[in-house]
Design an enzyme around this catalytic site. Sequence first.
Site, PDB file in Angstrom:
ATOM      1  CG  ASP A  16      -0.312   0.155   2.540  1.00  0.00           C
ATOM      2  OD1 ASP A  16       0.933   0.241   2.619  1.00  0.00           O
ATOM      3  OD2 ASP A  16      -1.050   0.194   3.538  1.00  0.00           O
ATOM      4  CG  HIS A  17      -0.706   4.858   1.420  1.00  0.00           C
ATOM      5  ND1 HIS A  17      -1.836   4.065   1.489  1.00  0.00           N
ATOM      6  CD2 HIS A  17      -0.617   5.499   2.607  1.00  0.00           C
ATOM      7  CE1 HIS A  17      -2.406   4.229   2.673  1.00  0.00           C
ATOM      8  NE2 HIS A  17      -1.693   5.099   3.368  1.00  0.00           N
ATOM      9  CB  CYS A  73       0.663  -2.499   4.842  1.00  0.00           C
ATOM     10  SG  CYS A  73       0.395  -3.482   6.322  1.00  0.00           S
ATOM     11  N   GLY A  74       2.099  -0.596   6.496  1.00  0.00           N
ATOM     12  CA  GLY A  74       2.721   0.082   7.632  1.00  0.00           C
ATOM     13  C   GLY A  74       3.261  -0.876   8.672  1.00  0.00           C
ATOM     14  CB  THR A  75       1.817  -2.973  11.164  1.00  0.00           C
ATOM     15  OG1 THR A  75       0.607  -3.474  10.582  1.00  0.00           O
ATOM     16  CG2 THR A  75       1.582  -1.643  11.863  1.00  0.00           C
ATOM     17  N   GLY A  76       2.560  -4.513   8.323  1.00  0.00           N
ATOM     18  CA  GLY A  76       2.583  -5.859   7.754  1.00  0.00           C
ATOM     19  C   GLY A  76       1.371  -6.678   8.170  1.00  0.00           C
ATOM     20  CB  ILE A  77      -0.785  -6.510  11.160  1.00  0.00           C
ATOM     21  CG1 ILE A  77       0.407  -6.709  12.102  1.00  0.00           C
ATOM     22  CG2 ILE A  77      -2.021  -7.223  11.694  1.00  0.00           C
ATOM     23  CD1 ILE A  77       0.273  -5.983  13.439  1.00  0.00           C
ATOM     24  N   GLY A  78      -2.122  -5.833   8.471  1.00  0.00           N
ATOM     25  CA  GLY A  78      -3.340  -5.743   7.667  1.00  0.00           C
ATOM     26  C   GLY A  78      -3.203  -6.421   6.320  1.00  0.00           C
ATOM     27  CG  HIS A 106       9.347 -24.740  12.300  1.00  0.00           C
ATOM     28  ND1 HIS A 106       9.496 -24.544  13.650  1.00  0.00           N
ATOM     29  CD2 HIS A 106      10.489 -25.348  11.884  1.00  0.00           C
ATOM     30  CE1 HIS A 106      10.672 -25.016  14.026  1.00  0.00           C
ATOM     31  NE2 HIS A 106      11.293 -25.495  12.962  1.00  0.00           N
ATOM     32  NE  ARG A 140       8.591 -30.912  15.354  1.00  0.00           N
ATOM     33  CZ  ARG A 140       9.836 -30.517  15.143  1.00  0.00           C
ATOM     34  NH1 ARG A 140      10.657 -31.281  14.424  1.00  0.00           N
ATOM     35  NH2 ARG A 140      10.283 -29.383  15.633  1.00  0.00           N
ATOM     36  CG  HIS A 141       7.655 -28.515  10.986  1.00  0.00           C
ATOM     37  ND1 HIS A 141       7.342 -27.977  12.215  1.00  0.00           N
ATOM     38  CD2 HIS A 141       8.976 -28.831  11.036  1.00  0.00           C
ATOM     39  CE1 HIS A 141       8.420 -27.947  12.975  1.00  0.00           C
ATOM     40  NE2 HIS A 141       9.424 -28.459  12.278  1.00  0.00           N
TER      41      HIS A 141
END
Length: 162
Positions: A16-17, A73-78, A106, A140-141
């Site tokens: 994003d911007h 993005c700003g935090t990567g979360i959204g 993993h 296992r992963h």
Amino acid sequence: MATTAAGARVVALASDHAGLGLKQELHDLLRGLDVEVLDLGTHGADSVDYPDYGHAVAQAVGAGRAGTGVVVCGTGIGIAMAANRDPRVRAAVCHDVSSTRLARAHNDANVLALGARITGPDVAADCLKTFLETPFDGGRHARRVAKLGQRAAETTEGTDIP
């Protein structure tokens, strides 16, 4: 990972911007690593909506046009939340090399999410290199990652997501 006819790796990249500056730096890094970049925007500083760009990368990775993706993005979360709406995507928000390595090894993450306001360009570059170089451990992963896909299939049954 998706490759071109010449065998180059393909990485879908979008922001994003708020993530535009970091995205441009990562684009240059990828080109320097001889990686083909599928740049899905944004290309300007005007305010845009991160879900549109997270979705674009998810579609490219899910459809096989790119082997992996990077979203910023700003935090990567959204933008990670947006990408993870696609059941074929496992986007991981990473802040350092250790979280990036573990996300690949993993969790078989296929999209790296970075926050331009919280992760500096040098750390982001190290994360990207680690993301590209780290293989999935399997073992296992693999069972756990398969369960992610099963749950996603259950929740998207009857939708238009292929």
